[in-house]
Design a protein around this motif. Structure first.
Motif, PDB file in Angstrom:
ATOM      1  N   GLU A  21     -16.332  99.698 -22.370  1.00 46.40           N
ATOM      2  CA  GLU A  21     -15.380  99.224 -21.304  1.00 46.40           C
ATOM      3  C   GLU A  21     -16.146  99.555 -19.984  1.00 46.40           C
ATOM      4  N   LEU A  22     -16.173  98.748 -18.864  1.00 47.37           N
ATOM      5  CA  LEU A  22     -16.700  98.845 -17.586  1.00 47.37           C
ATOM      6  C   LEU A  22     -15.603 100.007 -16.787  1.00 47.37           C
TER       7      LEU A  22
ATOM      8  N   PHE B 297     -15.136  94.840 -23.957  1.00 47.17           N
ATOM      9  CA  PHE B 297     -13.736  94.535 -23.003  1.00 47.17           C
ATOM     10  C   PHE B 297     -12.827  95.503 -23.689  1.00 47.17           C
TER      11      PHE B 297
ATOM     12  N   ASP C 154     -21.472  98.115 -18.524  1.00 46.24           N
ATOM     13  CA  ASP C 154     -20.954  96.643 -18.445  1.00 46.24           C
ATOM     14  C   ASP C 154     -21.565  95.975 -19.680  1.00 46.24           C
ATOM     15  N   ALA C 155     -20.574  95.389 -20.550  1.00 45.81           N
ATOM     16  CA  ALA C 155     -20.723  94.858 -21.769  1.00 45.81           C
ATOM     17  C   ALA C 155     -21.929  93.798 -21.706  1.00 45.81           C
TER      18      ALA C 155
ATOM     19  N   TYR D   6      -6.978  97.841 -29.464  1.00 48.10           N
ATOM     20  CA  TYR D   6      -7.347  97.322 -30.798  1.00 48.10           C
ATOM     21  C   TYR D   6      -8.016  98.291 -31.724  1.00 48.10           C
TER      22      TYR D   6
ATOM     23  N   ALA E  46     -11.606  91.764 -12.158  1.00 47.61           N
ATOM     24  CA  ALA E  46     -12.451  91.887 -13.269  1.00 47.61           C
ATOM     25  C   ALA E  46     -11.793  92.732 -14.276  1.00 47.61           C
TER      26      ALA E  46
HETATM   27  C1  LIG Z   1      -8.275  91.491 -21.001  1.00 46.39           C
HETATM   28  S1  LIG Z   1      -8.471  93.151 -20.598  1.00 46.39           S
HETATM   29  C2  LIG Z   1      -8.594  93.482 -22.485  1.00 46.39           C
HETATM   30  C3  LIG Z   1      -8.496  95.336 -22.651  1.00 46.39           C
HETATM   31  C4  LIG Z   1      -8.019  95.652 -24.090  1.00 46.39           C
HETATM   32  N1  LIG Z   1      -9.011  95.253 -24.927  1.00 46.39           N
HETATM   33  C5  LIG Z   1      -6.823  95.324 -24.372  1.00 46.39           C
HETATM   34  O1  LIG Z   1      -6.253  94.319 -25.205  1.00 46.39           O
HETATM   35  O2  LIG Z   1      -5.613  95.980 -23.741  1.00 46.39           O
HETATM   36  C6  LIG Z   1     -10.518  92.961 -20.482  1.00 46.39           C
HETATM   37  C7  LIG Z   1     -11.050  94.402 -20.118  1.00 46.39           C
HETATM   38  O3  LIG Z   1     -12.520  94.098 -19.899  1.00 46.39           O
HETATM   39  C8  LIG Z   1     -12.892  95.005 -18.961  1.00 46.39           C
HETATM   40  N2  LIG Z   1     -14.168  94.546 -18.621  1.00 46.39           N
HETATM   41  C9  LIG Z   1     -14.109  93.603 -17.415  1.00 46.39           C
HETATM   42  N3  LIG Z   1     -15.540  93.095 -17.210  1.00 46.39           N
HETATM   43  C10 LIG Z   1     -16.323  94.020 -18.095  1.00 46.39           C
HETATM   44  C11 LIG Z   1     -17.427  93.949 -18.162  1.00 46.39           C
HETATM   45  N4  LIG Z   1     -18.489  93.387 -17.713  1.00 46.39           N
HETATM   46  N5  LIG Z   1     -17.928  95.038 -19.433  1.00 46.39           N
HETATM   47  C12 LIG Z   1     -17.040  95.716 -20.083  1.00 46.39           C
HETATM   48  N6  LIG Z   1     -15.792  95.720 -19.723  1.00 46.39           N
HETATM   49  C13 LIG Z   1     -15.288  94.811 -18.812  1.00 46.39           C
HETATM   50  C14 LIG Z   1     -11.608  95.078 -18.064  1.00 46.39           C
HETATM   51  O4  LIG Z   1     -11.870  96.239 -17.384  1.00 46.39           O
HETATM   52  C15 LIG Z   1     -10.677  95.092 -19.067  1.00 46.39           C
HETATM   53  O5  LIG Z   1     -10.101  96.435 -19.413  1.00 46.39           O
END
Ligand SMILES: C[S@@+](CC[C@H](N)C(=O)[O-])C[C@H]1O[C@@H](n2cnc3c(N)ncnc32)[C@H](O)[C@@H]1O
Length: 337
Positions: free
Chosen positions: A217-218, A195, A247-248, A201, A135
């Motif tokens: 961010e988690l 996320f 957790d979002a 961003y 994840a």
């Molecule tokens: C595709 S990455 C994008 C990260 C960042 N925005 C970037 O563009 O570099 C997705 C991010 O979501 C985080 N993530 C995954 N599940 C999550 C959740 N339930 N709540 C918050 N963040 C989460 C992951 O750890 C990861 O850093």
């Protein structure tokens, strides 16, 4: 995004003037019309005071492919045409090069290292790229040359981003996309980024716009790096960033609504309803979609808008290719009421 329309013969001097005034947008390409040229300019009110015709148009972002061509021409000294055809696109993050080496080129690793160091003499680490896992979307890497580390500071769009590729997701190829969004955001907006990773961003938007950003961010390692990144850039940020660890899916329902929500959704996660529920004017929702399913993806978003009682316009844009026929896309959702 804005562009200035000038007669062909005036294009060069006007371009020079815009560059001098720091108003020329070098990230996008100019476009020729029959007798005119559209010059990309920054979204700055001063542009309208220069006395030129200003238009809103989508000009293409400049491709960043030149560096890949350079590696190919350097390696042409040592590799056969057939071997060169297996060469994949690679990334440079700070002083780390990340390259995918297909089985057909395994025996050429030493030459590829030589070529990369010749093209980028500043490199300190070269790593072989594996797959994204779990994840948190962290990739596997194996270091094939240089210092034994995967931490570095990457410069992009006027910000410095500390990353640890072994602990948190980061994709340098989204540079143009981050710049696009920073141009769309208006001063004064409240922006939500679930996320958020190490905050690429959030930093790029806050670098250019006076906004209040809430990011979530988690992954604890990404969260700590994000906090460091806010400090690293603090002096250059126009906007403010509040970073929440959690957790979002649990944090967002407790938050108010925002003018704009940007969801760089992890692959395989459906956060559409959640992200849309927090958006008042705009949602930018990222997902991975097969090219034959882009229209049904758009309809799914419209359906979710209706379900939430929102009247929306949806444009889906391909952001990058992911695998054959599958693209990373961004749905720009305008919420009319
Ligand atoms: C595709 S990455 C994008 C990260 C960042 N925005 C970037 O563009 O570099 C997705 C991010 O979501 C985080 N993530 C995954 N599940 C999550 C959740 N339930 N709540 C918050 N963040 C989460 C992951 O750890 C990861 O850093």
């Amino acid at each position: 995004m804005p562009a200035i329309r000038v007669p062909k013969e005036k294009a060069e001097p006007v371009k020079r003037k815009l560059k001098k005034l720091n108003l020329y947008d070098g990230k996008r390409r100019p476009e020729r019309e029959e007798n005119h040229v559209l010059l990309p300019v920054l979204d700055d009110p001063i542009v309208k005071e220069l006395g030129y015709e200003v238009l809103e148009v989508e000009l293409p972002l400049r491709p960043e492919r030149q560096i890949y061509k350079n590696l190919e021409s350097v390696l042409a000294e040592r590799l056969s045409e057939e071997e060169l055809s297996y060469l994949r696109r690679y990334d440079v993050v700070g002083d780390i090069a990340i390259i995918q080496i297909p089985p057909e080129l395994e025996h050429r690793i030493k030459d590829i290292i030589w070529g990369l160091r010749k093209v980028h003499p500043f490199l300190k680490v070269i790593a072989k790229k594996g797959f994204h896992e779990g994840a948190f979307r962290i990739r596997n890497y194996s270091i094939i040359w240089g210092e034994k580390r995967l931490t570095t500071v990457h410069k992009e769009n006027g910000v410095r981003i500390k990353v640890d590729l072994s602990k948190a997701f980061f994709n340098p190829r989204m540079k143009g996309e981050r710049y696009r969004l920073a141009q769309l955001v208006n001063d004064g907006e409240m922006v939500l980024i679930p996320f958020a990773g190490v905050l690429p961003y959030a930093l790029v938007i806050a670098r250019y716009k006076r906004v209040k950003i809430t990011a979530v961010e988690l992954n604890g390692d990404a969260y700590r790096l994000g906090l460091e990144n806010i400090e690293l850039n603090r002096k250059n940020l126009k906007g403010e960033i509040e970073f929440l660890h959690g957790d979002a899916f649990k944090v967002l329902p407790e938050l108010p609504v925002f003018d704009r929500v940007i969801s760089p959704t992890p692959r395989g996660v459906d956060a559409l309803a959640l992200a849309l529920s927090r958006a008042e004017k705009w949602l930018h929702y990222y997902d991975f979609v097969h090219e034959d399913e882009i229209e049904s993806f758009r309809r799914r978003i419209l359906e979710e808008c209706r379900r939430q009682g929102k009247d929306c316009e949806v444009k889906v844009k391909k952001v990058s290719d992911f695998k054959p026929h599958v693209f990373k896309v961004c749905a720009d959702v305008k919420i009319l009421k």
